[in-house]
Design a protein around this motif. Structure first.
Motif, mmCIF file in Angstrom:
data_model
loop_
_atom_site.group_PDB
_atom_site.id
_atom_site.type_symbol
_atom_site.label_atom_id
_atom_site.label_comp_id
_atom_site.label_asym_id
_atom_site.label_seq_id
_atom_site.Cartn_x
_atom_site.Cartn_y
_atom_site.Cartn_z
ATOM 1 N N ALA A 140 0.850 -1.196 0.000
ATOM 2 C CA ALA A 140 0.000 0.000 0.000
ATOM 3 C C ALA A 140 0.882 1.241 0.000
ATOM 4 N N TYR A 141 0.647 2.120 -0.963
ATOM 5 C CA TYR A 141 1.401 3.367 -1.075
ATOM 6 C C TYR A 141 0.494 4.577 -0.930
ATOM 7 N N SER A 142 -0.675 4.350 -0.361
ATOM 8 C CA SER A 142 -1.622 5.434 -0.185
ATOM 9 C C SER A 142 -2.483 5.119 1.025
ATOM 10 N N LEU A 143 -2.863 6.134 1.774
ATOM 11 C CA LEU A 143 -3.772 5.919 2.893
ATOM 12 C C LEU A 143 -5.198 5.677 2.405
ATOM 13 N N ILE A 144 -5.540 6.301 1.293
ATOM 14 C CA ILE A 144 -6.818 6.015 0.619
ATOM 15 C C ILE A 144 -6.471 5.107 -0.549
ATOM 16 N N ILE A 145 -6.713 3.807 -0.372
ATOM 17 C CA ILE A 145 -6.262 2.827 -1.363
ATOM 18 C C ILE A 145 -7.228 2.746 -2.541
ATOM 19 N N GLY A 146 -6.819 2.031 -3.564
ATOM 20 C CA GLY A 146 -7.510 2.056 -4.844
ATOM 21 C C GLY A 146 -8.955 1.611 -4.834
#
Length: 516
Positions: A314-320
């Motif tokens: 995961a590279y985002s706090l709001i994932i895809g």
């Protein structure tokens, strides 16, 4: 598969949307669909704090979320419109839809159902901005105190359904739990407490969902949904053909069934993020360069590989899979705060950390570059992998295993260095409200952040709201004190003779086009 949102006891489940809508009825070679699901606790979804994967077979949501278009589309109700000021919303309730009782679904039923939810639902704060409702013909008007993006999520979830107003007016909440007849593709024929529900197709079912072909009665006339089945029995019954569908595989089941002839395994993941906060009030993480070095030293792909396919980086706090996912924010984090151990070493050296005694762990002013990571038992392997990565740049990570509730308690009390946290939800504003568990005035968790969360939630345009989701994450990343780690992956398995099942990019499933 049912999961718990590990925050303030909030519980939810993956909503598998029943989008079986289209033309005429298709014939099925087999008359009963048999599945193993998480336990059902009732069919008045307003009273539930969780729904199981197949609950929407008997209680369909009002609208469908289309993750590819990033907007709400028709399902039971149609023609969703929001005024420019965000304070009025309208939609239609088409004629011809009938409950399993034979009664027609009326606009007044929808209004009464929402009002019922405002009284009894544990999630009624998500639509508390509905101040009043009017009916004109087949059109319902919602008068809102202000627009809140959470409303659209709930309208497409399994927690807002339609129950006949006559039943709501005459039945107690206790009786509604199992005695009501929500509008859905199936109805309950028999409920065996704690064991199974037997369903029969609703001959009055129709809808307007554009994501499926069949807009009428289900092709498979019966369904048998079992729960509380021991894992070994689940697997054996599935392998011998007694069961057609396993909703939510364990890691062991995934490994055992993968590649088996006659079995299809597909990802069907509700968006679930594992992440961690760093304590900026005390210890080594008061220095932002130390926090940056830690972030840069982590190789999430390698960490995910410890899970045998049950985790993804995961590279985002709001994932895809979450609504209003911002791709640019994910790209920025990946390029600037990950996978660069050489830069991590340089930052630490520039900050005065050095390996004075040759043991591989850096020191400064007589103190080791050491911290404790609170972990769940199930996460120990991936945290150990992270510890190995951090050791390569000079960190000493000490793992302490605790139950999840104790981890949150320690973070909330500011008694921590860092620890694993998890949030699972498909709408970003609730996530932004709950990301920070440390109750101190952390960098990033301030009035400017809260103001932008409120502004984004009040933005009716999903394109503009997506931009704000990126801005919010940029504010959080600026301080490098809250970092995404992994995304949990879920799978379902079904027999190859089952046709018409598909999953959507946000983890919801379209499967009422199903037939044998």
């Amino acid at each position: 598969m049912k999961k718990k949102l590990l925050a303030l006891g909030l519980i939810f489940a993956m909503v598998l949307t029943m989008t079986a809508c289209g033309g005429g009825k298709t014939e099925s070679a087999k008359d009963t669909f048999t599945a193993i699901d998480s336990e059902w606790y009732g069919i008045d979804c307003y009273q539930l704090d969780s729904t199981s994967g197949f609950t929407s077979m008997v209680a369909a949501p009002l609208f469908q979320w289309d993750p590819e278009q990033g907007k709400m589309v028709d399902y039971i109700c149609t023609n969703w419109q929001v005024s420019d000021d965000g304070k009025t919303a309208t939609f239609d309730v088409p004629e011809g839809m009938k409950y399993s009782t034979g009664e027609q679904v009326e606009p007044e039923d929808v209004v009464a159902s929402i009002q019922h939810g405002q009284k009894v639902s544990p999630y009624n704060s998500g639509y508390s901005n509905i101040k009043s409702m009017d009916v004109d013909g087949r059109t319902v008007t919602l008068h809102l105190s202000s627009y809140r993006s959470e409303l659209e999520y709930y309208l497409t979830s399994g927690f807002l359904v339609v129950i006949d107003k006559d039943e709501l007016d005459t039945m107690s909440d206790e009786d509604l739990m199992w005695g009501s007849h929500p509008y859905g593709p199936y109805a309950i024929e028999e409920y065996v407490s704690g064991s199974e529900v037997k369903l029969v197709a609703n001959e009055g079912w129709s809808c307007s969902n554009p994501l499926a072909e069949n807009h009428g009665v289900m092709a498979i006339p019966k369904a048998d949904i079992k729960f509380n089945v021991e894992e070994f029995t689940q697997t054996e019954e599935f392998k011998n053909g007694t069961v057609d569908f396993l909703n939510g595989l364990t890691g062991d089941q995934y490994k055992e069934l993968e590649g088996t002839e006659g079995i299809e395994i597909v990802e069907s993941s509700y968006p679930t993020l594992d992440y961690f906060e760093l304590n900026t009030d005390k210890g080594i993480f008061q220095d932002i360069n130390v926090r940056k070095a830690l972030a840069l030293a982590i190789d999430r792909e390698a960490i995910a590989e410890t899970s045998d396919g049950m985790l993804a980086p995961a590279y985002s706090l709001i994932i895809g899979k979450v609504q209003c996912f911002n791709e640019e924010s994910e790209k920025w984090f990946k390029e600037n705060l990950s996978n660069n151990p050489d830069e991590a070493k340089k930052l630490l050296a520039d900050a005065g950390w050095a390996d004075a005694d040759g043991d591989g762990i850096l020191e400064k002013d007589g103190k080791k570059l050491e911290f404790t990571f609170y972990s769940w038992e199930s996460s120990t392997d991936m945290i150990q992998k992270m510890a190995d990565q951090l050791k390569e740049v000079g960190f000493q990570l000490d793992i302490e295993t605790l139950d999840w509730n104790y981890i949150y308690e320690k973070i909330s009390d500011n008694d921590y260095d860092t620890g694993i946290e998890s949030l699972a939800w498909a709408e970003p504003m609730l996530l932004f409200d709950m990301f920070y568990y440390d109750n101190t005035e952390n960098p990033g968790n301030n009035k400017d952040y809260r103001a932008l969360v409120d502004k984004a939630a009040a933005e009716p345009d999903p394109v503009e709201r997506t931009k704000m989701v990126g801005e919010l994450q940029s504010m959080m990343y600026e301080h490098v004190n809250i970092l995404p780690l992994t995304e949990e992956i879920g799978y379902v398995a079904y027999t190859s003779d089952l046709k018409g099942y598909k999953t959507l990019p946000d983890g919801t499933s379209v499967f009422l086009d199903m037939t044998f």
